[in-house]
Structures are given as structure tokens and as C-alpha cells.
Write a protein that holds these residues in place. Sequence first.
Motif, PDB file in Angstrom:
ATOM      1  N   SER A   1      -1.834  -1.456  -4.209  1.00 25.24           N
ATOM      2  CA  SER A   1      -2.830  -0.381  -4.318  1.00 25.24           C
ATOM      3  C   SER A   1      -2.318   0.705  -5.263  1.00 25.24           C
ATOM      4  O   SER A   1      -1.123   0.725  -5.624  1.00 25.24           O
ATOM      5  CB  SER A   1      -3.107   0.225  -2.935  1.00 25.24           C
ATOM      6  OG  SER A   1      -1.983   0.992  -2.529  1.00 25.24           O
TER       7      SER A   1
ATOM      8  N   THR B   1       0.836  -1.202   0.000  1.00 24.20           N
ATOM      9  CA  THR B   1       0.000   0.000   0.000  1.00 24.20           C
ATOM     10  C   THR B   1       0.877   1.260   0.000  1.00 24.20           C
ATOM     11  O   THR B   1       2.113   1.182   0.007  1.00 24.20           O
ATOM     12  CB  THR B   1      -0.972   0.010   1.201  1.00 24.20           C
ATOM     13  OG1 THR B   1      -0.229   0.254   2.396  1.00 24.20           O
ATOM     14  CG2 THR B   1      -1.740  -1.292   1.317  1.00 24.20           C
ATOM     15  N   GLY B   2       0.195   2.407   0.026  1.00 22.72           N
ATOM     16  CA  GLY B   2       0.893   3.670  -0.202  1.00 22.72           C
ATOM     17  C   GLY B   2       1.517   4.294   1.026  1.00 22.72           C
ATOM     18  O   GLY B   2       1.469   5.515   1.187  1.00 22.72           O
ATOM     19  N   ALA B   3       2.109   3.498   1.904  1.00 28.80           N
ATOM     20  CA  ALA B   3       2.913   4.052   2.995  1.00 28.80           C
ATOM     21  C   ALA B   3       4.372   4.061   2.561  1.00 28.80           C
ATOM     22  O   ALA B   3       4.774   3.288   1.687  1.00 28.80           O
ATOM     23  CB  ALA B   3       2.746   3.229   4.263  1.00 28.80           C
ATOM     24  N   SER B   4       5.143   4.907   3.189  1.00 26.48           N
ATOM     25  CA  SER B   4       6.564   4.939   2.875  1.00 26.48           C
ATOM     26  C   SER B   4       7.210   3.610   3.270  1.00 26.48           C
ATOM     27  O   SER B   4       6.787   2.957   4.219  1.00 26.48           O
ATOM     28  CB  SER B   4       7.216   6.096   3.652  1.00 26.48           C
ATOM     29  OG  SER B   4       8.544   6.265   3.213  1.00 26.48           O
TER      30      SER B   4
ATOM     31  N   GLY C   1       0.337   2.411  -3.593  1.00 27.05           N
ATOM     32  CA  GLY C   1       1.470   1.488  -3.489  1.00 27.05           C
ATOM     33  C   GLY C   1       2.318   1.542  -4.757  1.00 27.05           C
ATOM     34  O   GLY C   1       3.549   1.587  -4.710  1.00 27.05           O
TER      35      GLY C   1
ATOM     36  N   ASP D   1       8.205   6.303  -6.669  1.00 22.07           N
ATOM     37  CA  ASP D   1       8.744   7.491  -5.974  1.00 22.07           C
ATOM     38  C   ASP D   1       9.986   7.132  -5.163  1.00 22.07           C
ATOM     39  O   ASP D   1      10.949   7.905  -5.098  1.00 22.07           O
ATOM     40  CB  ASP D   1       7.699   8.078  -5.021  1.00 22.07           C
ATOM     41  CG  ASP D   1       6.640   8.906  -5.746  1.00 22.07           C
ATOM     42  OD1 ASP D   1       6.732   9.036  -6.978  1.00 22.07           O
ATOM     43  OD2 ASP D   1       5.722   9.410  -5.072  1.00 22.07           O
TER      44      ASP D   1
ATOM     45  N   SER E   1      -0.459   1.341   4.922  1.00 21.58           N
ATOM     46  CA  SER E   1      -0.861   2.727   5.215  1.00 21.58           C
ATOM     47  C   SER E   1      -1.872   2.749   6.365  1.00 21.58           C
ATOM     48  O   SER E   1      -2.512   1.728   6.676  1.00 21.58           O
ATOM     49  CB  SER E   1      -1.498   3.356   3.977  1.00 21.58           C
ATOM     50  OG  SER E   1      -2.787   2.810   3.787  1.00 21.58           O
ATOM     51  N   MET E   2      -2.031   3.904   6.955  1.00 22.05           N
ATOM     52  CA  MET E   2      -3.015   4.073   8.026  1.00 22.05           C
ATOM     53  C   MET E   2      -4.432   3.890   7.488  1.00 22.05           C
ATOM     54  O   MET E   2      -5.327   3.455   8.204  1.00 22.05           O
ATOM     55  CB  MET E   2      -2.857   5.445   8.681  1.00 22.05           C
ATOM     56  CG  MET E   2      -1.519   5.637   9.388  1.00 22.05           C
ATOM     57  SD  MET E   2      -1.225   4.417  10.717  1.00 22.05           S
ATOM     58  CE  MET E   2      -0.142   3.250   9.897  1.00 22.05           C
ATOM     59  N   LYS E   3      -4.606   4.214   6.211  1.00 23.88           N
ATOM     60  CA  LYS E   3      -5.931   4.029   5.601  1.00 23.88           C
ATOM     61  C   LYS E   3      -6.282   2.548   5.509  1.00 23.88           C
ATOM     62  O   LYS E   3      -7.372   2.123   5.913  1.00 23.88           O
ATOM     63  CB  LYS E   3      -5.935   4.648   4.204  1.00 23.88           C
ATOM     64  CG  LYS E   3      -7.229   4.457   3.455  1.00 23.88           C
ATOM     65  CD  LYS E   3      -7.067   4.907   2.005  1.00 23.88           C
ATOM     66  CE  LYS E   3      -7.815   3.967   1.075  1.00 23.88           C
ATOM     67  NZ  LYS E   3      -7.401   4.103  -0.303  1.00 23.88           N
TER      68      LYS E   3
HETATM   69  C1  LIG Z   1       4.929  10.185  -0.907  1.00 20.07           C
HETATM   70  C2  LIG Z   1       3.833   9.677  -0.007  1.00 20.07           C
HETATM   71  C3  LIG Z   1       4.172   9.097   1.202  1.00 20.07           C
HETATM   72  C4  LIG Z   1       3.179   8.606   2.063  1.00 20.07           C
HETATM   73  N1  LIG Z   1       3.536   7.990   3.218  1.00 20.07           N
HETATM   74  C5  LIG Z   1       2.592   7.474   4.029  1.00 20.07           C
HETATM   75  C6  LIG Z   1       2.975   6.751   5.194  1.00 20.07           C
HETATM   76  O1  LIG Z   1       4.161   6.583   5.512  1.00 20.07           O
HETATM   77  N2  LIG Z   1       1.995   6.246   5.968  1.00 20.07           N
HETATM   78  C7  LIG Z   1       0.652   6.373   5.656  1.00 20.07           C
HETATM   79  O2  LIG Z   1      -0.180   5.859   6.385  1.00 20.07           O
HETATM   80  N3  LIG Z   1       0.274   7.052   4.536  1.00 20.07           N
HETATM   81  C8  LIG Z   1       1.205   7.594   3.719  1.00 20.07           C
HETATM   82  N4  LIG Z   1       0.833   8.259   2.580  1.00 20.07           N
HETATM   83  C9  LIG Z   1      -0.609   8.481   2.324  1.00 20.07           C
HETATM   84  C10 LIG Z   1      -1.266   7.262   1.657  1.00 20.07           C
HETATM   85  O3  LIG Z   1      -0.619   6.961   0.447  1.00 20.07           O
HETATM   86  C11 LIG Z   1      -2.726   7.569   1.411  1.00 20.07           C
HETATM   87  O4  LIG Z   1      -3.446   7.632   2.638  1.00 20.07           O
HETATM   88  C12 LIG Z   1      -3.411   6.578   0.500  1.00 20.07           C
HETATM   89  O5  LIG Z   1      -4.755   6.917   0.375  1.00 20.07           O
HETATM   90  C13 LIG Z   1      -3.292   5.154   1.038  1.00 20.07           C
HETATM   91  O6  LIG Z   1      -4.083   4.316   0.232  1.00 20.07           O
HETATM   92  P1  LIG Z   1      -3.800   2.754   0.164  1.00 20.07           P
HETATM   93  O7  LIG Z   1      -3.794   2.233   1.554  1.00 20.07           O
HETATM   94  O8  LIG Z   1      -4.966   2.221  -0.642  1.00 20.07           O
HETATM   95  O9  LIG Z   1      -2.517   2.560  -0.554  1.00 20.07           O
HETATM   96  C14 LIG Z   1       1.802   8.745   1.697  1.00 20.07           C
HETATM   97  C15 LIG Z   1       1.476   9.330   0.482  1.00 20.07           C
HETATM   98  C16 LIG Z   1       2.462   9.795  -0.358  1.00 20.07           C
HETATM   99  C17 LIG Z   1       2.067  10.403  -1.675  1.00 20.07           C
END
Ligand SMILES: Cc1cc2nc3c(=O)[nH]c(=O)nc-3n(C[C@H](O)[C@H](O)[C@H](O)COP(=O)(O)O)c2cc1C
Length: 209
Positions: free
Chosen positions: A44, A17-20, A47, A53, A109-111
Motif C-alpha cells: 500500500s 500495509t502502513g503499520a509499524s 506500506g 521510514d 494496519s487497523m484500516k
Molecule cells: C510512521 C507511521 C506509523 C504507523 N503505524 C501504524 C500502526 O502501527 N498500526 C496501524 O494500524 N496504523 C499505523 N499507521 C497509520 C496507517 O499507516 C494509516 O492508517 C494508513 O491509512 C493505513 O493504510 P493502509 O492500510 O492502506 O496501508 C502509521 C502511520 C505512520 C505514518
Amino acid sequence: MVPGSPERRQSIAIGVTGASGAIYATRTIAALLEQGVHIELIVSDYGRRLLRDELGDDATLERLMPFLEARHGRGVHAGSMNLHSNRDLGATIASGSHGCSGMAIVPCSMKTLAAVAHGLSRNLIERAADVMLKERRRLVIVPRETPMSLMQLRNMVSCAEAGAIMLPAMPAFYQQPRTLDDLADFMAGKILSALGFEHQLYPPWTGKV
Ligand SMILES: Cc1cc2nc3c(=O)[nH]c(=O)nc-3n(C[C@H](O)[C@H](O)[C@H](O)COP(=O)(O)O)c2cc1C
């Protein structure tokens, strides 16, 4: 079915997912492939973005195997991998009848953490995680955020109460890492251990530094 075919291998689902921390995902995937594991991979939208990135333009999903081979060597071809759309709630791993023995969401991610904590199952990562919990199989969640809100902390507790292994992206330093890869190896090793695999990704603690 032939020996070593995906049908005979141990299957593990990996959600990215989209966490770092995309490097934790690629190192975990490579380490499982090196062990001959069959991976059911779901990434995702964010992700995908974080893969590029943080790891560069070569780290696209379409070119993931060449990327893993360039980084980790030809050993990654010992395993196999299926890529699923996160929108495909009809995928095999959306059902408890699929033989996946475990799943890791790395990084989480937290989401997505919130969605798993509340059983939302809106996409395939969330649904596959829900399946792991209802079937009492191993679900390893690797959250990354700092600092954390009360809701985020509560969501981690909910997931742990439901049986998930909470494995925050917190690499240690007692093994004296020199590179980012050393840190990624440590996290991937923790994830493999939690999924029940032996590995040599970091030296065992000997009692002294
Ligand atoms: C460069 C970047 C770094 C991010 N880092 C984090 C992170 O470390 N932790 C987190 O919870 N969300 C982070 N986010 C936000 C999530 O990507 C965002 O909440 C997204 O909706 C998560 O969706 P997903 O769980 O479906 O991937 C980051 C977003 C970007 C663009």
C-alpha cells in the motif's frame, strides 16, 4: 514451463500495509524466497512509506531484491517475485482462479484489518484477502496496534470467524533475542508456520529456557 519457473512454484501473496513493523515484512519475504516460493507482492502507499521510514532509503520497492540480498544473502534468488499495484483490481490475484495457495498481510494496519473484516475489496490487498477467505485458502493477518479499540478487537474476531489466522506482531523473548533481526526471525517463522512451511527461523521450544 521449466522446473523452478514461477508457474511451477508455490505462490504466496504478501500484502504490506502502513503499520509499524516493516522488518517483519522483509524478513517474511526473504524467508519465503529462500524456500523457492513465488511471491505476489502488493504494498500500500503507507506500506511503501513505512518500508523507507523504518528500514532506510535502500528499502524502496524498486530496489527490494538488492536490499533483501544485502540483508539476507544470495539465497533469496531461489524464489521469484511479482510486484502488483495496489490499485490494480484486474490483477491475476484479484481472482479466485489464480493459484495462490495463501496470503499474509504483514504488517496489517487497523484500516486494512477493518476493510478485510467487512469485505470491502477497495484495493488489491483487500480484494486478494477477500479471495483467500471466499476460496477457503490460508489468510494470515499480522495486525500491529496498541492499545486497541473495541472496533479493532471486533474486526479481529470477524476475520478469525471468517477463517483468517490472526497472528499479532507479538514476538516472544524466551528464545533470548539479541538483535532486532532475532525478533523479526521469530515473527517470520510464525508466519511461515501458519502458511504451512517448515523453517529454522527460531529454535523450537525445548521445555526450558
Ligand atoms: C510512521 C507511521 C506509523 C504507523 N503505524 C501504524 C500502526 O502501527 N498500526 C496501524 O494500524 N496504523 C499505523 N499507521 C497509520 C496507517 O499507516 C494509516 O492508517 C494508513 O491509512 C493505513 O493504510 P493502509 O492500510 O492502506 O496501508 C502509521 C502511520 C505512520 C505514518
